[in-house]
Design a protein around this motif. Structure first.
Motif, PDB file in Angstrom:
ATOM      1  N   ASP A   1       1.587   3.406   2.445  1.00 19.60           N
ATOM      2  CA  ASP A   1       1.685   1.945   2.394  1.00 19.60           C
ATOM      3  C   ASP A   1       0.841   1.467   1.217  1.00 19.60           C
ATOM      4  OD1 ASP A   1       1.810  -0.768   2.809  1.00 19.60           O
ATOM      5  OD2 ASP A   1       0.503  -0.761   4.561  1.00 19.60           O
ATOM      6  N   ALA A   2       1.486   0.880   0.214  1.00 15.69           N
ATOM      7  CA  ALA A   2       0.775   0.475  -0.998  1.00 15.69           C
ATOM      8  C   ALA A   2      -0.302  -0.566  -0.737  1.00 15.69           C
ATOM      9  CB  ALA A   2       1.773  -0.066  -2.024  1.00 15.69           C
ATOM     10  N   PHE A   3      -0.197  -1.279   0.365  1.00 15.82           N
ATOM     11  CA  PHE A   3      -1.146  -2.353   0.653  1.00 15.82           C
ATOM     12  C   PHE A   3      -2.266  -1.904   1.586  1.00 15.82           C
ATOM     13  CE2 PHE A   3       3.223  -4.049   0.374  1.00 15.82           C
ATOM     14  CZ  PHE A   3       3.125  -4.650  -0.870  1.00 15.82           C
ATOM     15  N   GLY A   4      -2.241  -0.622   1.970  1.00 16.18           N
ATOM     16  CA  GLY A   4      -3.174  -0.144   2.978  1.00 16.18           C
ATOM     17  C   GLY A   4      -4.305   0.699   2.427  1.00 16.18           C
ATOM     18  N   GLY A   5      -4.955   1.415   3.349  1.00 16.20           N
ATOM     19  CA  GLY A   5      -6.178   2.133   3.030  1.00 16.20           C
ATOM     20  C   GLY A   5      -6.016   3.282   2.059  1.00 16.20           C
TER      21      GLY A   5
END
Length: 694
Positions: free
Chosen positions: A130-134
């Motif tokens: 997920d590009a927006f995650g950790g």
């Protein structure tokens, strides 16, 4: 750090080596040193980490190549490059992970709309992040910091960092809801719905924040090191201007021609990104292998002239050259002379370009084609194809680059069949015309968001009807004694459009001229019924004065249809319209037979004409088979107009003229008369070039 740190200014020729996992077994550093030498590369981008680490990483969960052993491929290449004074960039790829990361940190993994882990589309058993995650914000950040701290690099570079859709993780869904009050959009939502519009805006902000975060992270441990994101020609719009301004340069990852792409697509990428982010250096990543939506033969190579032509067309329009090779082994070395040829030509002209800027009398309005209907995309390609065939240098202008309208020497703006422009764009176009510029609107012109048709505001002409469906068997007929009729011979009637706009000219609309009228529609079958029932009446091509300038309008989809059908009469009509907008002739004309993609560059008391030779049966669809040499090409320059573009007068009696001959500069003679300079060119292969200095 070494003096090569200055290499992040966009003047280098880049070698990118993208390792595969088993490359440590037999990577031949000497072989690649020879490639770098032959291609005159001055910078190198080398795989470092992310999905696979090619150095002895200490970051937990950072997968080290199974075959690395006691080697450090990153360190070996960095040392080689630094010994040659080259700039160095280390590449990471955070888009996928192995199973151990999935088991330890499942919250980092992208999900389907149904909440299932998102497996890689091409490699079973690995998963998309997920590009927006950790994984991006935490683990990749630590990888970048480790490389910046431990290796003598100028920059870090991320590939496939933008993600593959919304991700649908709990953390991303929560962030999106907190920011917008909405749920993440799904495929069940309309493609143009408010949910997707909100997501695109949020995504742009978050990705821009991620780039800024990574840039700060590497500078925390190595203040001189920078982060550079990989982008596509359209995804350059994903970066907010404030972030784009902060990175050293922008890269366009359009590695080769896809299905149905013209050879000029490389130059279009360069112009589009330069318009989005003025003043920012742009590089074009070229693969030595074929690229397609359906095929990925990464161990094979393109035809040599295809690769050379792609690189040349890119740097003609301002994209510094960069090639990428997948896997260190070279089972097919035929790509090396192709890159060597292209990089050698760039080396010859790059010193001059470094002190110059792209200029043009013609600007084309650039719509964001991502997600746009096919007619809009085809119209953008059609106007590009037409201007290339006409030998007209041009640049882009758009909502984010309206300042281009005030550049010295700009005379004409072409607005192809874009459906809308915003109020600021409409006001700027009107001001340009009122100040003495020319506008050409095709497809009847766009609507102004919230206000109505632009043509009504400019010329007082009402739009009665827009026929968006396909109209068969449409024609336009010349108005007796009208303008815009050069080149049609004895023909009174030619092909019209398939999407038509009907105008009404109210009383008091001013002095308008109509040069072509629509022939009334009639059936195309049965054959006995194929004839018009009445005389032409509705205007098809009209124009008039606006302030000190002029506006011309084509009431049908001439740009879209030119891309689809390549009707010669449509090209002739566009030629007449462009020449009228330029006042009869342009600053630069290339005379002779052939298709040359022309760019003009101005510097301090200098003016350079570059032209990529696209003359080939495979110009419209790869792969190119051979270069078609051109002879008898002459470059004619209007010195007053050259001076307007260059920002000062051009003294005809103090010109030094050079041309590209056999890949090197050579002095040449120009015939100067009546304010023009005519320069004959030696035989043209991949690249033609003329340089005036005074």
């Amino acid at each position: 750090m070494t003096a090569a740190r200055t290499g992040l200014d966009g003047t280098h020729r880049w070698t990118q080596l993208t390792f595969v996992e088993n490359d440590p077994l037999d990577f031949d550093l000497d072989e690649w040193a020879d490639v770098i030498e032959r291609t005159a590369s001055t910078a190198v981008c080398i795989s470092a980490g992310g999905y696979v680490a090619y150095y002895p990483t200490k970051v937990p969960l950072h997968h080290r190549s199974t075959y690395l052993g006691d080697r450090d491929l990153l360190g070996e290449v960095v040392d080689l490059a630094r010994s040659r004074g080259m700039a160095v960039m280390a590449r990471v790829d955070p888009h996928a992970v192995h199973r151990d990361v999935v088991e330890r940190r499942p919250e980092w993994i992208a999900r389907t709309e149904d909440g299932e882990l998102l497996e890689h589309w091409a490699m079973p058993g690995i998963y998309l992040t997920d590009a927006f995650g950790g994984y991006s914000w935490e683990l990749t950040t630590e990888v970048l910091r480790e490389i910046a701290r431990d290796y003598d690099v100028d920059a870090l570079f991320a590939n496939r960092w933008q993600g593959h859709g919304p991700g649908y993780t709990e953390s991303t869904a929560a962030e999106f809801r907190a920011e917008t009050g909405r749920s993440l959009p799904t495929s069940a939502d309309p493609a143009d719905g408010e949910a997707w519009a909100a997501y695109r805006a949020w995504r742009r902000t978050r990705l821009s924040e991620l780039v800024a975060h990574w840039d700060r992270a590497v500078q925390d441990v190595a203040p001189a090191v920078r982060f550079v994101p990989n982008l596509g020609s359209f995804t350059a719009a994903d970066l907010e201007p404030r972030v784009a301004r902060s990175v050293p340069f922008l890269l366009v990852d359009h590695q080769a021609r896809g299905d149905g792409e013209a050879l000029w697509s490389a130059g279009r990428d360069a112009k589009r990104v330069r318009a989005l982010h003025p003043g920012k250096p742009v590089g074009l990543i070229t693969s030595v292998g074929p690229e397609s939506h359906d095929f990925r033969w990464k161990d094979s190579v393109n035809a040599a002239v295809e690769t050379t032509g792609w690189i040349v067309d890119g740097f003609v329009h301002g994209a510094f050259p960069w090639f990428t090779k997948f896997a260190a082994r070279i089972p097919d070395p035929r790509w090396i002379p192709a890159v060597e040829r292209a990089f050698g030509l760039h080396r010859t002209v790059s010193a001059d370009l470094a002190e110059s800027r792209p200029v043009a009398e013609v600007l084309v309005w650039d719509a964001d084609e991502r997600g746009a209907p096919a007619p809009v995309r085809d119209a953008a390609s059609g106007v590009y194809q037409a201007l290339v065939e006409l030998g007209v240098p041009f640049e882009y202008v758009g909502p984010g680059s309206l300042a281009a309208l005030s550049r010295p020497g700009v005379r004409l703006v072409v607005v192809p069949e874009v459906p809308t422009v915003d109020e600021a764009g409409a006001d700027a176009l009107r001001a340009f015309a009122e100040g003495g510029g020319a506008l050409l609107l095709t497809g009847g012109g766009p609507d102004v968001v919230g206000r109505g048709p632009l043509v009504t505001e400019l010329l007082g002409v009402d739009v009665v009807e827009r026929r968006g469906g396909i109209v068969r068997n449409n024609y336009v007929q010349r108005e007796p004694g009208g303008a815009l009729q050069d080149g049609f011979g004895d023909a009174r009637r030619v092909v019209g459009g398939t999407r038509l706009v009907r105008f009404a000219v109210p009383d008091g609309a001013g002095s308008l001229d109509v040069s072509w009228r629509f022939v009334p529609d009639h059936p195309d079958l049965p054959m006995e019924e194929v004839y018009p029932r009445s005389e032409p009446s509705d205007p098809a091509v009209l124009g008039g004065a606006v302030g000190a300038g002029r506006v011309d309008v084509v009431g049908f989809n001439v740009a879209e249809l030119y891309w689809q059908a390549l009707q010669a009469d449509h090209l002739t009509l566009l030629d007449n319209l462009v020449r009228r907008g330029l006042g009869g002739r342009g600053a630069v004309e290339l005379r002779g037979r052939g298709v040359l993609d022309v760019a003009t560059w101005a510097g301090d008391r200098s003016f350079t004409v570059l032209a990529a030779n696209l003359t080939d049966p495979m110009m419209m669809r790869g792969q190119r088979r051979a270069v078609s040499p051109l002879e008898g090409i002459r470059v004619v320059l209007d010195l007053d107009r050259v001076g307007a573009l260059a920002g000062g007068p051009v003294p005809a009696d103090r010109l030094r003229v050079r041309v590209l001959a056999g890949g090197v500069w050579a002095d040449a003679e120009a015939r100067v008369a009546e304010g023009t300079a005519e320069v004959p060119l030696p035989p043209v292969e991949e690249l033609a070039a003329v340089r005036l200095t005074w």
